[in-house]
Motif scaffolding. Structure first.
Motif, PDB file in Angstrom:
ATOM      1  N   ASP A 183       0.860  -1.189   0.000  1.00  0.00           N
ATOM      2  CA  ASP A 183       0.000   0.000   0.000  1.00  0.00           C
ATOM      3  C   ASP A 183       0.891   1.233   0.000  1.00  0.00           C
ATOM      4  OD1 ASP A 183      -2.154   1.677   0.085  1.00  0.00           O
ATOM      5  OD2 ASP A 183      -2.682   1.258   2.170  1.00  0.00           O
TER       6      ASP A 183
ATOM      7  N   ASN B 299      -5.289   2.468   2.372  1.00  0.00           N
ATOM      8  CA  ASN B 299      -6.038   1.740   3.388  1.00  0.00           C
ATOM      9  C   ASN B 299      -5.453   1.903   4.786  1.00  0.00           C
ATOM     10  OD1 ASN B 299      -7.949   0.648   1.589  1.00  0.00           O
ATOM     11  ND2 ASN B 299      -6.428  -0.810   0.888  1.00  0.00           N
TER      12      ASN B 299
ATOM     13  N   LEU C 258      -7.620   0.902   7.843  1.00  0.00           N
ATOM     14  CA  LEU C 258      -7.887  -0.503   8.156  1.00  0.00           C
ATOM     15  C   LEU C 258      -6.837  -1.129   9.072  1.00  0.00           C
ATOM     16  CD1 LEU C 258      -9.116  -1.775   4.703  1.00  0.00           C
ATOM     17  CD2 LEU C 258     -10.468  -1.087   6.667  1.00  0.00           C
TER      18      LEU C 258
END
Length: 183
Positions: free
Chosen positions: A62, A67, A70
């Motif tokens: 990522d 994200n 999360l």
């Protein structure tokens, strides 16, 4: 390889180790790329062709931080106040089961959904790209070519009628000044 570069052996370490003690010993090299012989410079051996856009990033999955929301831990989900507490063993086992179930359920769902979703996403973006490249862009260019006279006419109307009117209005109103004073 390009001319003038030294041909040397490339070693890639494919060991996946989470144990910090393994860093002290010599890493095992499971795969060695044979040295490449010098070849003539052509388009098939240039550096641009050797770089692959489809090679997955194994360590940085990522890179843009899409994200970050999360990153959920046990303490983010379950928290006991000081006044009400369960036993220490219950807390430890709950934490362990939460982490194990979160990781393994994610892995199972990923195995079941990742490949079909990536195929569907790739197919969708390929269709949209093809549609945009071969249908939308040519239609827009045809419209722009067909309405070029209208663009020129509109530009002339703005220059002859609207610009002098707005310039005059700006010069008329430019003499006004507002002074605010506190009382």
């Amino acid at each position: 390889m390009m001319k003038g570069e030294d041909s040397e052996e490339i070693e890639i370490d494919l060991v996946d180790s989470d144990d910090p003690d393994d860093f002290d010993e010599e890493p095992r090299h499971l795969w060695k790329a044979p040295p490449v012989l010098e070849e003539e410079e052509n388009i098939h051996t240039s550096t641009l062709v050797e770089i692959s856009d489809t090679k997955p990033l194994l360590n940085i999955r990522d890179p843009r931080g899409i994200n970050d929301c999360l990153k959920v831990t046990f303490e983010d989900v379950i928290a006991e106040p000081v006044s009400v507490r369960s036993g220490d063993r219950v807390w430890i086992w709950s934490n362990a089961l939460f982490e194990v179930s979160r990781v393994w359920i994610y892995r199972i769902v990923t195995v079941l959904l990742a490949i079909p979703m990536s195929i569907i996403s790739g197919l969708l973006f390929a269709i949209l790209s093809c549609f945009h490249i071969w249908m939308v862009s040519p239609c827009i260019h045809c419209i722009l070519i067909g309405t070029f006279w209208l663009q020129k006419l509109w530009s002339i109307v703005l220059d002859i009628i609207v610009r002098p009117f707005l310039t005059s209005a700006g010069r008329c109103c430019g003499g006004f000044s507002i002074h605010l004073a506190r009382e």
